[in-house]
Enzyme design. Structure first.
Site, PDB file in Angstrom:
ATOM      1  CG  ASP A  69      -2.077   0.969   1.116  1.00 19.51           C
ATOM      2  OD1 ASP A  69      -2.350   1.442  -0.001  1.00 19.51           O
ATOM      3  OD2 ASP A  69      -2.715   1.253   2.146  1.00 19.51           O
ATOM      4  CG  ASN A  83      -8.007  -1.900  -4.994  1.00 18.29           C
ATOM      5  OD1 ASN A  83      -7.084  -2.699  -4.791  1.00 18.29           O
ATOM      6  ND2 ASN A  83      -8.230  -0.867  -4.172  1.00 18.29           N
TER       7      ASN A  83
HETATM    8  C1  IPE Z   1      -5.470  -2.634  -0.105  1.00 16.73           C
HETATM    9  O1  IPE Z   1      -5.109  -1.320  -0.298  1.00 16.73           O
HETATM   10  C2  IPE Z   1      -5.491  -3.364  -1.417  1.00 16.73           C
HETATM   11  C3  IPE Z   1      -4.182  -3.536  -2.049  1.00 16.73           C
HETATM   12  C4  IPE Z   1      -3.028  -3.218  -1.561  1.00 16.73           C
HETATM   13  C5  IPE Z   1      -4.224  -4.160  -3.341  1.00 16.73           C
HETATM   14  P1  IPE Z   1      -6.204  -0.153  -0.418  1.00 16.73           P
HETATM   15  O2  IPE Z   1      -5.462   1.096  -0.584  1.00 16.73           O
HETATM   16  O3  IPE Z   1      -7.186  -0.506  -1.462  1.00 16.73           O
HETATM   17  O4  IPE Z   1      -6.916  -0.252   1.005  1.00 16.73           O
HETATM   18  P2  IPE Z   1      -7.795   0.803   1.785  1.00 16.73           P
HETATM   19  O5  IPE Z   1      -8.905   1.193   0.885  1.00 16.73           O
HETATM   20  O6  IPE Z   1      -6.919   1.964   2.130  1.00 16.73           O
HETATM   21  O7  IPE Z   1      -8.243   0.068   3.001  1.00 16.73           O
HETATM   22  C1  IPE Z   2      -1.591   0.303  -3.390  1.00 17.54           C
HETATM   23  O1  IPE Z   2      -1.383   1.670  -3.419  1.00 17.54           O
HETATM   24  C2  IPE Z   2      -1.891  -0.263  -4.757  1.00 17.54           C
HETATM   25  C3  IPE Z   2      -3.302  -0.674  -4.946  1.00 17.54           C
HETATM   26  C4  IPE Z   2      -4.219  -0.664  -4.039  1.00 17.54           C
HETATM   27  C5  IPE Z   2      -3.661  -1.157  -6.263  1.00 17.54           C
HETATM   28  P1  IPE Z   2      -2.586   2.714  -3.388  1.00 17.54           P
HETATM   29  O2  IPE Z   2      -2.982   2.984  -4.790  1.00 17.54           O
HETATM   30  O3  IPE Z   2      -3.665   2.234  -2.506  1.00 17.54           O
HETATM   31  O4  IPE Z   2      -1.879   3.980  -2.765  1.00 17.54           O
HETATM   32  P2  IPE Z   2      -2.465   4.964  -1.680  1.00 17.54           P
HETATM   33  O5  IPE Z   2      -2.946   4.125  -0.533  1.00 17.54           O
HETATM   34  O6  IPE Z   2      -3.584   5.718  -2.331  1.00 17.54           O
HETATM   35  O7  IPE Z   2      -1.324   5.838  -1.306  1.00 17.54           O
HETATM   36 MG    MG Z   3      -4.037   2.439  -0.550  1.00 14.43          MG
END
Ligand code: IPE
Ligand code: IPE
Ligand code: MG
Length: 246
Positions: free
Chosen positions: A21, A69
């Site tokens: 993340d 997502n």
């Molecule tokens: C969790 O990250 C999913 C992945 C890393 C693929 P998110 O960024 O989607 O999670 P939330 O929404 O902050 O909980």
């Molecule tokens: C994790 O990074 C990747 C996916 C969830 C696909 P994020 O895209 O969630 O990055 P932040 O949490 O917005 O910084």
């Molecule tokens: Mg994230």
């Protein structure tokens, strides 16, 4: 002593799972578009995969795309899917060089056909590799996984294939996407968030949780070593007392 040498070979987790993340925030901090963060994140994936294989970790599971997502802006979802195809094409060599078998968990049928086909191709090409299993969680949600399992199980009960009385933990395990994987020993989440976000709820029942503020694109081999050293310094009691363990 460097970090890597501090890791005890005999106390390695059998299964590491990672919630990767912070890609978006990494990019934003640098004044760039979120997708650049995702691109940079693929380098951290390579580092983590290589380091795990080198150490002798048997199972590594990476949360790459959750069921939730799909609700992101259409353009970001499209770019992530394109990036998946590009990474699979590019990293097949890393997988073969390190004797790594690729698998995937999640509602894979929901992936765009290009991504689905590329994924199946790499899974097929690496199926005999035995050094480590790398599992990508794609369109994965733990609740969706449990719902699917319950549907299949109820159908089997209805058709007298199994009896309700015989349902136990191992039967439930066999109906999850993760049926071929051991329980998670160590769960790592980057970016400072301390939540599970619908990842492997059943499988992390006794996992050690490790949270770090590092944003995923900045995560290096050294950061993985740090997490492992932290893990090895914990006492896993599984409900017993400390005295019972020694
Ligand atoms: C969790 O990250 C999913 C992945 C890393 C693929 P998110 O960024 O989607 O999670 P939330 O929404 O902050 O909980
Ligand atoms: C994790 O990074 C990747 C996916 C969830 C696909 P994020 O895209 O969630 O990055 P932040 O949490 O917005 O910084
Ligand atoms: Mg994230």
């Amino acid at each position: 002593m460097n970090l890597k040498d501090q890791i005890l070979k005999e106390k390695l987790p059998a299964h590491i799972a990672v919630i990767m993340d912070g890609n978006g925030r990494w990019a934003k901090k640098k004044g760039m578009m979120r997708v650049i963060g995702h691109e940079k994140g693929t380098e951290a994936v390579r580092q983590t995969v290589e380091a795990s294989a080198e150490l002798g970790i048997k199972h590594l599971t990476l949360y790459a795309f959750s069921t939730e997502n799909w609700n992101r802006p259409k353009l970001e979802v499209q770019t992530l899917m394109k990036l998946l195809v590009k990474s699979l094409k590019k990293e097949i060599k890393t997988l073969q060089d390190n004797n790594i078998k690729l698998t995937a968990i999640g509602a894979l049928n929901d992936l765009p056909s290009k991504a689905y086909n590329e994924l199946q191709e790499v899974i097929e090409k690496t199926k005999d590799n035995a050094n480590m299993t790398l599992t990508l969680a794609l369109s994965y949600g733990s609740r969706e996984e449990l719902v699917s399992a319950v549907k299949v199980l109820s159908d089997k009960v209805k058709n007298n294939i199994i009896s309700a009385e015989n349902i136990d933990e191992s039967i439930i395990n066999k109906h999850l996407y993760t049926q071929n994987l051991p329980d998670v020993d160590l769960l790592i989440r980057t970016s400072g968030e301390q939540r599970i976000s619908n990842f492997l709820l059943w499988q992390i029942a006794y996992a050690e949780l490790y949270f770090t503020d590092i944003l995923w694109p900045d995560f290096t081999k050294e950061d993985l070593y740090t997490a492992l050293i932290n893990y090895q310094n914990r006492e896993r009691r599984f409900g017993k007392t400390s005295e019972q363990l020694s």
